[in-house]
Scaffold this active site. Structure first.
Site, short mmCIF file in Angstrom:
data_model
loop_
_atom_site.label_atom_id
_atom_site.label_comp_id
_atom_site.label_asym_id
_atom_site.label_seq_id
_atom_site.Cartn_x
_atom_site.Cartn_y
_atom_site.Cartn_z
N ASP A 191 0.83 -1.20 0.00
CA ASP A 191 0.00 0.00 0.00
C ASP A 191 0.88 1.26 0.00
O ASP A 191 0.35 2.38 -0.07
CB ASP A 191 -0.99 -0.01 1.16
CG ASP A 191 -0.33 -0.09 2.53
OD1 ASP A 191 0.92 -0.12 2.60
OD2 ASP A 191 -1.07 -0.15 3.53
N SER A 192 2.19 1.07 0.00
CA SER A 192 3.13 2.17 -0.23
C SER A 192 2.87 2.85 -1.57
O SER A 192 3.33 3.97 -1.80
CB SER A 192 4.57 1.65 -0.19
OG SER A 192 4.72 0.51 -1.02
N ASP A 211 -0.91 -6.43 -0.24
CA ASP A 211 -1.31 -5.76 1.00
C ASP A 211 -2.83 -5.63 1.09
O ASP A 211 -3.50 -5.35 0.09
CB ASP A 211 -0.72 -4.35 1.05
CG ASP A 211 0.48 -4.24 1.97
OD1 ASP A 211 0.69 -5.14 2.81
OD2 ASP A 211 1.22 -3.25 1.85
N GLU A 214 -1.42 -5.66 8.74
CA GLU A 214 -0.65 -5.08 9.82
C GLU A 214 -1.30 -5.33 11.17
O GLU A 214 -2.53 -5.39 11.28
CB GLU A 214 -0.51 -3.56 9.61
CG GLU A 214 0.25 -3.18 8.35
CD GLU A 214 0.41 -1.68 8.19
OE1 GLU A 214 0.97 -1.26 7.16
OE2 GLU A 214 -0.01 -0.92 9.08
N GLU A 244 9.29 -4.22 10.82
CA GLU A 244 9.66 -2.90 10.31
C GLU A 244 10.11 -1.97 11.42
O GLU A 244 9.42 -1.80 12.43
CB GLU A 244 8.50 -2.27 9.54
CG GLU A 244 8.85 -0.90 8.97
CD GLU A 244 7.85 -0.36 7.96
OE1 GLU A 244 8.06 0.76 7.46
OE2 GLU A 244 6.86 -1.06 7.67
#
Length: 264
Positions: free
Chosen positions: A44-45, A83, A114, A181
């Site tokens: 989703d970056s 994602d 996440e 991360e």
């Protein structure tokens, strides 16, 4: 032959490092796997590097489905992870399943979500129904507003203990892989040693993870925004994009990237 989750798990068990990069289109997907990248993450970056948003939060489900399909058409061998964007999995497991199934149908072999403890029931639900899940703990960009910015996680003892416990719980719930991360390298090493069959993929988590991932536009120095400490510009000494990616893969395999200067 297509790389599978079993392939990556075997690589981790045998001590062979996994090279992963983000990808969002067919052309780059083909180039990256030709340069030796084993896994492609449709992150989703894309909300920041493609769409120009300040965070990943505005990314929609339709965006992820579209870009996953693009990557799947370009990649013939790499393992593809899609994602789940903000708001599509912080809901009931049943509704999350529908969103995950849509990304899988677009060509992903695994979905990534996440979060730690709050995601355990959802991970169990998805994996019991045939959807492989990659967890993601530490700095979770979709929680940037809760964190108060993009800050390193797990520096205090209690926070480090929480992340270690969450990693173990995610594996028990069925997660087949996990992204770590922006956490201290020592903590990432401890988490990696504590997993049985769940490869750890680091991004700002030191050199001891089973594999590494970077955002493509960061490592090629394309994204104009501020770069995180863990980013290395692989284009600086390369003659081509293909050469930059090959160098990234070689350094991941040789465990020379990330170096101390890219770690916390």
């Amino acid at each position: 032959m297509r790389i599978t989750l079993n392939t990556l798990q075997k690589m981790a068990q045998e001590g062979n490092r996994i090279a992963m990069l983000t990808a969002y289109d067919a052309s780059f997907a083909a180039l990256l796997e030709a340069a030796g990248v084993e896994s492609l993450l449709i992150g989703d970056s894309l909300g920041m590097v493609l769409q120009g948003h300040d965070t990943t939060l505005p990314v929609a489900q339709r965006d992820m489905v579209y870009h996953t399909a693009c990557v799947a058409r370009g990649a013939k061998r790499a393992f593809i992870i899609g994602d789940l964007p903000f708001g599509t999995f912080q809901i009931s497991p049943q509704d999350t399943f529908r969103n995950a199934a849509e990304i899988m149908a677009a060509g992903a072999q695994m979905v990534k979500l996440e979060g730690g403890r709050p995601m355990l029931e959802t991970i169990e639900f998805l994996t019991a129904r045939g959807i492989p899940v990659c967890g993601h703990i530490g700095l979770t960009p979709q929680s940037v507003n809760q964190f108060g910015g993009y800050k390193v996680q797990g520096r205090g003892q209690s926070d480090a203990e929480r992340l270690l416990e969450e990693a173990k719980l995610l594996e028990q719930a069925g997660a087949g892989m996990i992204v770590l991360e922006a956490i201290p390298a020592a903590l990432a090493s401890e988490i990696t040693a504590a997993t049985n069959n769940m490869p750890t993929i680091g991004i700002g988590a030191g050199p001891d993870c089973h594999g590494q991932v970077l955002v493509l536009h960061d490592m090629l120095d394309v994204y104009p925004g501020k770069k995180a400490k863990f980013v290395k510009n692989f284009m600086r000494a390369a003659g081509s994009i293909h050469g930059a990616v090959e160098t990234y893969v070689k350094e991941v395999k040789a465990r020379t990237f990330p170096g101390p200067e890219h770690s916390f």
